[in-house]
Design a protein around this motif. Sequence first.
Motif, PDB file in Angstrom:
ATOM      1  N   UNK A 177      10.393  18.551 -27.145  1.00 48.42           N
ATOM      2  CA  UNK A 177       9.717  18.920 -25.906  1.00 48.42           C
ATOM      3  C   UNK A 177      10.791  18.927 -24.832  1.00 48.42           C
ATOM      4  N   UNK A 216      11.889  18.958 -21.522  1.00 49.59           N
ATOM      5  CA  UNK A 216      11.435  18.828 -20.138  1.00 49.59           C
ATOM      6  C   UNK A 216      12.384  19.491 -19.152  1.00 49.59           C
ATOM      7  N   UNK A 243      -5.093  18.577 -20.311  1.00 48.70           N
ATOM      8  CA  UNK A 243      -4.059  18.362 -21.329  1.00 48.70           C
ATOM      9  C   UNK A 243      -4.451  17.224 -22.267  1.00 48.70           C
ATOM     10  N   UNK A 244      -4.847  16.092 -21.665  1.00 50.38           N
ATOM     11  CA  UNK A 244      -5.181  14.929 -22.484  1.00 50.38           C
ATOM     12  C   UNK A 244      -6.364  15.269 -23.390  1.00 50.38           C
ATOM     13  N   UNK A 296       4.186  23.507 -20.024  1.00 52.44           N
ATOM     14  CA  UNK A 296       4.109  22.715 -21.255  1.00 52.44           C
ATOM     15  C   UNK A 296       2.651  22.494 -21.642  1.00 52.44           C
ATOM     16  N   UNK A 349       2.288  10.526 -19.600  1.00 50.29           N
ATOM     17  CA  UNK A 349       2.880  11.183 -18.429  1.00 50.29           C
ATOM     18  C   UNK A 349       1.777  11.893 -17.646  1.00 50.29           C
ATOM     19  N   UNK A 350       0.867  12.517 -18.379  1.00 46.14           N
ATOM     20  CA  UNK A 350      -0.274  13.160 -17.738  1.00 46.14           C
ATOM     21  C   UNK A 350      -1.072  12.148 -16.925  1.00 46.14           C
ATOM     22  N   UNK A 351      -1.251  10.958 -17.499  1.00 44.86           N
ATOM     23  CA  UNK A 351      -1.950   9.886 -16.790  1.00 44.86           C
ATOM     24  C   UNK A 351      -1.240   9.556 -15.482  1.00 44.86           C
ATOM     25  N   UNK A 394      -3.983  17.970 -15.917  1.00 44.46           N
ATOM     26  CA  UNK A 394      -3.494  16.995 -16.882  1.00 44.46           C
ATOM     27  C   UNK A 394      -4.619  16.308 -17.644  1.00 44.46           C
ATOM     28  N   UNK A 417      13.145  13.416 -26.441  1.00 41.54           N
ATOM     29  CA  UNK A 417      12.294  13.506 -25.245  1.00 41.54           C
ATOM     30  C   UNK A 417      12.978  12.834 -24.056  1.00 41.54           C
ATOM     31  N   UNK A 473       3.556  10.236 -25.519  1.00 41.82           N
ATOM     32  CA  UNK A 473       4.404  10.167 -24.330  1.00 41.82           C
ATOM     33  C   UNK A 473       3.911  11.165 -23.285  1.00 41.82           C
ATOM     34  N   UNK A 474       3.610  12.348 -23.733  1.00 41.78           N
ATOM     35  CA  UNK A 474       3.179  13.377 -22.794  1.00 41.78           C
ATOM     36  C   UNK A 474       1.815  13.045 -22.197  1.00 41.78           C
ATOM     37  N   UNK A 475       0.938  12.498 -23.014  1.00 43.36           N
ATOM     38  CA  UNK A 475      -0.384  12.136 -22.493  1.00 43.36           C
ATOM     39  C   UNK A 475      -0.264  11.044 -21.438  1.00 43.36           C
ATOM     40  N   UNK A 486      -5.187  17.449 -26.225  1.00 43.81           N
ATOM     41  CA  UNK A 486      -4.425  16.654 -27.183  1.00 43.81           C
ATOM     42  C   UNK A 486      -5.351  15.848 -28.078  1.00 43.81           C
ATOM     43  N   UNK A 511       0.609  11.500 -13.652  1.00 43.52           N
ATOM     44  CA  UNK A 511       0.356  12.567 -12.676  1.00 43.52           C
ATOM     45  C   UNK A 511      -1.046  12.408 -12.089  1.00 43.52           C
ATOM     46  N   UNK A 512      -2.018  12.109 -12.960  1.00 41.49           N
ATOM     47  CA  UNK A 512      -3.392  11.947 -12.488  1.00 41.49           C
ATOM     48  C   UNK A 512      -3.465  10.813 -11.462  1.00 41.49           C
ATOM     49  N   UNK A 555      -4.019  19.361  -9.766  1.00 44.77           N
ATOM     50  CA  UNK A 555      -3.068  18.952 -10.796  1.00 44.77           C
ATOM     51  C   UNK A 555      -3.646  17.883 -11.714  1.00 44.77           C
ATOM     52  N   UNK A 556      -4.474  17.009 -11.127  1.00 44.91           N
ATOM     53  CA  UNK A 556      -5.098  15.977 -11.957  1.00 44.91           C
ATOM     54  C   UNK A 556      -5.971  16.627 -13.024  1.00 44.91           C
TER      55      UNK A 556
END
Lengths: 348, 298, 234
Positions: B37, B39, B278-279, B230, A138-140, B275, B98, A134-136, B282, A142-143, B271-272
């Motif tokens: 998590x 938020x 982040x990906x 986060x 969500x990251x997408x 994230x 979540x 889910x978080x990944x 992960x 934002x990107x 910001x991109x």
Amino acid sequence: MMNLQKKKLYTLLALVALFVILFICNMLLSPYHMRIINLVGINIALVVSLNLTNGFCGVFSLGHAGFMAVGAYVAAILSLPLVKKAIILPELPKWLGSVELSFLPSLIIGGLVAAICALIIGYPVLRLRGHYLAVATLGFLVVIQVVITQLQDFTRGARGINGLTQYTNTWWVWIFTCITIYVVWRIINSAYGRGMMAIREDDLAAEAMGVNLTKYRLLAFCVGAFFAGIGGALWAHLITVVTPLSFSYDRTFSLVVMSVIGGMSSITGGVVGASLMTLVPELLRNLEVGITVGGISIPPLYGISQIVLSVVLIIVIIVRPKGIVGSREFSWNLFKKKKWNTMNQMEN
Amino acid sequence: MDSTYLLQQIVNGIGLGSIYALVAIGFSITYSILRLINFAHGDILMIGSYCALFIFLSGKVPLVVGLLLAMGFAALIGMLVERIAYRPLRTASEESMLITSIALSILIENLGILTVSAQPRKFVFPEVFAKNHELAGVTFNNMTILTVGVAVLLMILLTFFVKNTRLGTAMRACSENIGVARLMGIDINIVVAIAFAIGSALAAVAGIMLGGQYGRIDPLMGFIPGLKAFVAAVIGGIGSIPGAVLGGYLLGLFEILLVGFLPIEYTGYRDAFVFILLILVLLLRPNGILGSAEGRKV
Amino acid sequence: MLELNNVNLYYGRIQALKNVSLSVREGELVALLGANGAGKTSTLRAISCMHPIKEGSIHFSGTDLTKVPAHRLVDLGIAHCPEGRQVFGRLSVKENLELGAFRRKDKEEVKRDLEWIYSTFPRLVERRSQSAGTLSGGEQQMLAIGRALMSRPKLVLFDEPSLGLAPLIVEQIFDVIKKIKEQGRTVLLVEQNAFQALGIADRAYVLETGTIKLEGTPEQLLSNEEVKRAYLGG
């Protein structure tokens, strides 16, 4: 149990009835009300396609709005009349600046590009589980937002593309909605669908039994994204403006709300949730501009619709975590047996 | 690039990193106990800053008192949120929690818009904090010193609490095995409430420091820093407090150095990049730098 | 002392316990035997309020346990030594033991008990500041037992203490359990290792697919053909 022929007939009759009603509505209701009816249709399609991934497949994605954005922007750029394009997006590369497609191909290409994005992002990300996924996603989202805001030449950045032709009408919307429901219904009742549900129930066991996890998840993810892309494109050509903010976190959230409130693993749930949660906030929107009820004037309550939405969602999750419909499904047998049937019973 | 410039960026990165670290700790402790998590955590940051704003405006309370009051208030809100929304979901799925946390985040933001309006407010620290210092060509103001100092002090206090007190030990026990912790006679509700109180108080401090650095606050200010904190918690290894701190500083440095050294036309993608990072984390190292592997029930 | 009456327990739609009734008298060592999945652990989980029961009643010295939150159990004098040890791996041995006495206020007495545990399990002394995750299986089991005893329980529930341990260590563990009983504590011992459990038990119950199949003294059960065939490999 009713026989298949009879069921098909009923379904056909219901469809005809639906379109007759829509036709009458189209003649009688104001453009404002028609717009709401169309939004209901688009949201149904979006939520049903979201349920395919989030509910049936157990891939909890928060990226649906991102795919909508992709579809909407692609379709908008493709279908924008050349004259307008030269003014609004003068920096477009030549091959894009000189094309003007009609609406249908724009929609389909929009959906396909969204599906390709889903393939690219999904291939690595779908290996994650539960809330990490889910978080990944969500990251997408934002990107995608950042990219849209930054790719000025293609998207005009934060200003967005306005002056789109209002191609979207009741027929586009509701035919699309029906196709989405049909396709999702076919998928979940196929061997693929059963594989997906096996993944949702227990991914380790499903994998042990030879279900190719990533393949199934990827398929659901891409199909969901395809419909999200077309839904986004329809939405854009209904409102006639696209900006990065049209497809933000809030939109993903409201789709998830619809899905959860209706019932994540049910098409019927998607329809119920989307209809309800499109109509209720529309009523609440009046509160945000301030209204007078029975002589008492209520001052504008900014943010009230989101507040009500989120409170309703929290209550539903606590009290009825499976949503209003749960995982049950509408069936014609309902009228005969006077009770809701589970999917399995419907198949028999 | 000369080394002074690099040093300057590092100082800026540490300033930002302190804020991320403070917020990330909250993410980590609630995650470690409840696998949640949260938020809405970023929005607690906003509540803390508004609370401080009203205290600064209303009376002439000393800074420390204002800070403590804001922390206390945020802690109360945090515990309230947990009591109302999360406690009924103890046995629910990760996704349900979540979604609830997202709903709470939207709820708090819009309640903020409703009560204090969406208009940004000026948030001005006393004059002294704007005073600049220069050291070896690197400039920084008292605000940065305050931010880093307070952050480090709080982290030391927290470490002491977790390592050396009875409740701290109980908290660590809960984060390892909540079922057995209960068998020891630990009241989970108390431990969870304290975890939320601590996390929220730290977030409030972060909110105040963030407000002080930007000079203005608004009801949506917590969202992006919350998400990034986060990310920081995940990078460091979610569930681990040292991990959250490390992740916070790393992310702060990463972000500032990215902006400092990328060509100007790409800085909008900041910001991109965060994230995408982040990906990547992960995918490549889901347990983060300091996190321990999370067992999965089969 | 402990009384279970017609307990029914479900995991979702699956019924794990069907009308389980059993009793443990004060000072007794009762063994609860059965194969994997027979419902032994579920019984313990029901007693220590870790899983709600659907029907039936569970009483401990007159207190209705179904109404007690799990963390108040130690106050009543029940300690649960869970299946698979489940020590807190990232905490030190000492911290683990101290957590066993989490609710006790008598600091001096706690210290004395700690010393007593260390003298009972000398292996733990040398490792007291080591994190529990680094101990061997046998040491972890000793730690888990020690941790349970730190609450000064009247009743100790053991869930498969011999699981996955070398025979020599199993021997030691059973000795310790016998000692605990001799100190006047009541013990409910869940075991798959029926032969050894019967060696130290006063009475035993046999669980099969969620129901109590047999009850009796070790002598009675050992002479029962069915038990011999199913659990004692003879």
